[in-house]
Every structure is written in structure tokens, then in C-alpha cells.
Design a protein around this motif. Structure first.
Motif, short mmCIF file in Angstrom:
data_model
loop_
_atom_site.label_atom_id
_atom_site.label_comp_id
_atom_site.label_asym_id
_atom_site.label_seq_id
_atom_site.Cartn_x
_atom_site.Cartn_y
_atom_site.Cartn_z
N PHE A 112 -21.78 -53.58 -71.37
CA PHE A 112 -21.93 -52.44 -70.48
C PHE A 112 -23.27 -52.56 -69.74
CE2 PHE A 112 -19.27 -51.24 -74.00
CZ PHE A 112 -18.24 -50.50 -73.44
N PHE A 113 -23.22 -52.42 -68.42
CA PHE A 113 -24.41 -52.58 -67.59
C PHE A 113 -24.71 -51.27 -66.86
CE2 PHE A 113 -22.19 -56.62 -67.88
CZ PHE A 113 -23.18 -57.45 -68.38
N LEU A 114 -26.00 -51.02 -66.67
CA LEU A 114 -26.45 -49.78 -66.04
C LEU A 114 -27.52 -50.10 -65.01
CD1 LEU A 114 -26.14 -46.64 -66.30
CD2 LEU A 114 -28.08 -46.71 -67.88
N LYS A 115 -27.39 -49.49 -63.83
CA LYS A 115 -28.43 -49.63 -62.80
C LYS A 115 -29.14 -48.29 -62.65
CE LYS A 115 -27.58 -50.17 -58.28
NZ LYS A 115 -27.28 -50.80 -56.98
N GLU A 116 -30.45 -48.31 -62.66
CA GLU A 116 -31.23 -47.09 -62.57
C GLU A 116 -32.56 -47.38 -61.89
OE1 GLU A 116 -31.27 -45.85 -66.61
OE2 GLU A 116 -32.23 -47.67 -67.33
N GLY A 117 -33.33 -46.33 -61.64
CA GLY A 117 -34.61 -46.50 -60.97
C GLY A 117 -35.73 -45.85 -61.77
N HIS A 118 -36.95 -46.25 -61.47
CA HIS A 118 -38.12 -45.61 -62.06
C HIS A 118 -39.27 -45.68 -61.07
CE1 HIS A 118 -39.36 -49.71 -64.05
NE2 HIS A 118 -39.16 -49.81 -62.77
N ASN A 119 -40.25 -44.83 -61.26
CA ASN A 119 -41.40 -44.78 -60.37
C ASN A 119 -42.52 -45.67 -60.90
OD1 ASN A 119 -40.35 -42.90 -58.47
ND2 ASN A 119 -40.70 -41.25 -59.95
N THR A 120 -43.14 -46.42 -60.02
CA THR A 120 -44.27 -47.26 -60.36
C THR A 120 -45.42 -46.93 -59.41
OG1 THR A 120 -43.69 -49.07 -58.86
CG2 THR A 120 -42.65 -49.07 -61.03
N SER A 121 -46.55 -47.60 -59.64
CA SER A 121 -47.71 -47.39 -58.75
C SER A 121 -47.41 -47.85 -57.34
CB SER A 121 -48.92 -48.14 -59.31
OG SER A 121 -48.62 -49.53 -59.45
N ARG A 122 -46.42 -48.74 -57.20
CA ARG A 122 -46.05 -49.24 -55.87
C ARG A 122 -44.91 -48.44 -55.26
NH1 ARG A 122 -45.18 -55.25 -58.03
NH2 ARG A 122 -44.30 -53.95 -59.69
N PRO A 124 -41.02 -46.09 -55.92
CA PRO A 124 -39.78 -46.19 -56.71
C PRO A 124 -39.20 -47.60 -56.67
CG PRO A 124 -39.39 -45.02 -54.65
CD PRO A 124 -40.87 -45.23 -54.75
N GLU A 125 -38.73 -48.07 -57.84
CA GLU A 125 -38.11 -49.38 -57.93
C GLU A 125 -36.81 -49.26 -58.72
OE1 GLU A 125 -40.77 -52.18 -59.65
OE2 GLU A 125 -42.12 -52.24 -57.93
N ALA A 126 -35.80 -50.01 -58.30
CA ALA A 126 -34.50 -50.00 -58.99
C ALA A 126 -34.35 -51.29 -59.79
CB ALA A 126 -33.36 -49.87 -57.97
N PRO A 167 -34.66 -56.82 -61.66
CA PRO A 167 -34.75 -56.03 -60.43
C PRO A 167 -33.41 -55.96 -59.71
CG PRO A 167 -36.59 -57.56 -60.59
CD PRO A 167 -35.64 -57.92 -61.69
N ALA A 168 -33.11 -54.81 -59.13
CA ALA A 168 -31.85 -54.63 -58.42
C ALA A 168 -31.73 -55.64 -57.29
CB ALA A 168 -31.76 -53.21 -57.86
N GLY A 169 -30.53 -56.16 -57.09
CA GLY A 169 -30.28 -57.13 -56.04
C GLY A 169 -30.50 -58.57 -56.47
N LYS A 170 -30.93 -58.78 -57.74
CA LYS A 170 -31.15 -60.13 -58.24
C LYS A 170 -30.23 -60.42 -59.42
CE LYS A 170 -35.96 -60.83 -56.83
NZ LYS A 170 -37.29 -61.29 -57.27
N SER A 171 -30.04 -61.70 -59.71
CA SER A 171 -29.29 -62.11 -60.89
C SER A 171 -30.28 -62.43 -62.01
CB SER A 171 -28.44 -63.34 -60.58
OG SER A 171 -29.26 -64.45 -60.25
N TYR A 172 -29.80 -62.34 -63.24
CA TYR A 172 -30.62 -62.65 -64.41
C TYR A 172 -30.32 -64.07 -64.85
CZ TYR A 172 -32.32 -62.48 -69.25
OH TYR A 172 -32.96 -62.74 -70.43
N GLU A 173 -31.38 -64.83 -65.15
CA GLU A 173 -31.19 -66.21 -65.61
C GLU A 173 -32.07 -66.47 -66.82
OE1 GLU A 173 -30.93 -70.77 -63.93
OE2 GLU A 173 -32.30 -69.38 -62.94
N GLU A 214 -32.43 -65.60 -58.45
CA GLU A 214 -32.54 -65.40 -59.89
C GLU A 214 -33.85 -64.73 -60.28
OE1 GLU A 214 -34.50 -69.34 -59.18
OE2 GLU A 214 -32.69 -68.33 -58.45
N HIS A 215 -33.78 -63.96 -61.34
CA HIS A 215 -34.95 -63.41 -62.02
C HIS A 215 -34.99 -64.06 -63.39
CE1 HIS A 215 -37.85 -60.53 -63.64
NE2 HIS A 215 -37.03 -60.34 -64.66
N LYS A 216 -35.98 -64.91 -63.62
CA LYS A 216 -36.04 -65.67 -64.87
C LYS A 216 -36.58 -64.81 -66.01
CE LYS A 216 -36.48 -70.34 -62.96
NZ LYS A 216 -35.23 -70.85 -63.57
#
Length: 272
Positions: A112-122, A124-126, A167-173, A214-216
Motif C-alpha cells: 500500500f502506497f501513500l502520497k502526502e505533503g509536509h512543510n519544510t523551511s523551503r 511545502p514538499e510532497a 520525493p513526489a514525481g520520482k521513482s525509488y531505487e 530515480e531517488h537512491k
């Protein structure tokens, strides 16, 4: 009354058939050169919406009778994810699922996969993550379970899982092996899921059958750094040596061209 229900029923059947036709699930494991690695693709509306490629094995403890038939001892089953497994999938904007079954439904893995966001100093990031795992196994199956006591179906589940964060929009490797612990309904035994050679993307695939950038995983990043660090240090050392030699050569040339002034005043009369 019955005549009024019939068109509605036909419409629902037609809609269900159309939905089934629009979703495709494919096991492409035969394309992998690694016989232990499986490749799964979920497509909706003729567009790839989930891709998964990995090698997986489960280590499952189970009880058998000791030789005295009084005491119980614990054995261990090593269950690989078999090629040719059946699969189902579901894609959503923020939630996606992948379900894989093999050996005539004796084993089922649900991710099961979930996409969500959180606030950072830079700002909002998803990001997306693997939020839950379920592994259903049947100790009646004799390929991996030998003489199990009270055989039957059990479910091993994750607890508060947040894995493969990407990170959203990337694949995990991740090429390195990762171990995820699951708790089984069989007397709370700990089942281990071993994942390796993972490439996965459950959201935001922009090209059909193609992973995004990819996100390593941290382990791969560290191993890559350990491999490249000696090369970088060697290049820096070589550069320092070259610069030192150049400086020495220039200094030697400049000093050789300078007029040598005699330190003994008596030698001045010989000059000119």
C-alpha cells in the motif's frame, strides 16, 4: 418494477466491463535477466500508473513437533516471490495498491502506497512512501512448510510503516538488501521481508513503461560515495602534485634568469 431495474443493471454491468477493460495489469518478470527479480506494471486508460521491479523473499517461522511429539520447536521457511505470479493493482491520486499472489493463492503480498505533503523551511514538499504491507500465507502449502502444527492461513502485517520515502514525481531505487519486519497472526511471530534490487514508482509516471528520475536510497548513496571517494581523493592529490611541480618549475626558471650579485665586495671590480 423489474423492467425498471433491468436497464440500471445493464448499465452497471457495462460500466464494470468498461472499467475492467480500461485497467491492465502485467507481470513482465520474463524481461528481467535476474531470475529472482519480478517486474509488475499497472495501467489505467492505456497509461502506466504504477511500476514495480524487485526481488523479494520472506523468512517465516512456524511450529513443528519435536521428536518426542510433546514439545514444539520452531522451523523457518524461506519463501521467494515466484515468477509468473498473478497480480492486481489500483492507482489513485494519493493512494495506490499492488497485490501479488502465487502458488495457487497460497501466498499473497499486498503493498500500500501513500502520497502526502509536509512543510519544510523551503516551503511545502510532497513525497510518497510505502505505508503498509500485508503478507498472507498458508502453512498447509507443502513446498516450503514441512509438517507444520495446526496448519492454516495467517496474515503478517507491518506496524506504523514509513518505508521507501521518495520525493513526489520520482521513482525509488535501491540495489542493497532491505529487511522489513512484519508481525504474524500466528502467535505474534516475526516474519522478515527481504527486498533487494528495488525500482518502484506508484504515482506520477509521465512516460508509458518508463520510470521517472530515480531517488537512491541512503545505503546506495553511501556505497556510491565510498566507491567514488578514493577516485576523488586521487584526482585531488594528483592535481596538488601537478600544481606543486608547476610552481617549482616557474620558480626555478625565474631564479635562474636573475643576475647573481656577488656577496664579496672585492668581486665588484670583476663585473662589467
Amino acid at each position: 418494477m423489474a423492467g425498471g431495474r433491468l436497464p440500471g443493471l445493464l448499465f452497471l454491468l457495462h460500466a464494470a466491463a468498461r472499467l475492467a477493460a480500461e485497467q491492465e495489469v502485467e507481470n513482465l518478470s520474463g524481461l528481467s535477466p535476474n531470475p529472482e527479480k519480478d517486474i509488475f506494471v499497472v495501467r489505467e486508460n492505456r497509461t502506466t500508473c504504477l511500476m514495480a521491479e524487485f526481488a523479494a523473499k520472506f523468512i517465516v517461522p512456524y511450529d513443528v513437533w519435536a521428536s518426542n511429539y510433546v514439545d514444539l520447536i520452531t522451523e523457518q521457511a524461506d519463501i521467494p516471490l515466484s515468477r509468473g505470479a498473478e497480480m492486481k493493482g489500483k492507482c489513485g491520486t494519493n493512494e495506490s495498491e499492488l497485490e501479488i499472489s502465487w502458488l495457487e493463492q497460497a501466498y499473497t503480498l499486498k503493498l500500500f502506497f501513500l502520497k502526502e505533503g509536509h512543510n519544510t523551511s523551503r516551503g511545502p514538499e510532497a513525497f510518497w512512501r510505502l505505508s503498509r504491507i500485508q503478507f498472507i500465507y498458508d502453512t498447509n502449502e507443502r513446498t516450503y512448510f514441512k509438517d507444520a502444527v495446526s496448519p492454516g492461513k495467517h496474515t503478517a502485517s507491518s506496524h506504523r510503516l514509513s518505508a521507501l520515502v521518495t520525493p513526489a514525481g520520482k521513482s525509488y531505487e535501491c540495489q542493497a538488501q532491505q529487511t522489513i519486519s512484519l508481525i504474524s497472526s500466528d502467535h505474534q511471530k516475526s516474519v522478515q521481508l527481504l527486498l533487494s534490487e528495488v525500482r518502484l514508482q506508484p504515482f506520477d509516471i509521465t512516460a508509458d513503461f518508463v520510470f521517472s528520475e530515480e531517488h537512491k536510497c541512503p545505503v546506495d548513496q553511501r556505497e556510491q560515495l565510498e566507491e567514488t571517494l578514493p577516485l576523488i581523493l586521487g584526482l585531488i592529490l594528483g592535481l596538488v602534485i601537478v600544481i606543486t611541480l608547476c610552481v617549482y618549475h616557474i620558480h626555478h626558471k625565474l631564479t635562474a634568469n636573475q643576475v647573481q650579485i656577488p656577496r664579496d665586495r672585492s668581486q665588484y671590480k670583476h663585473m662589467g
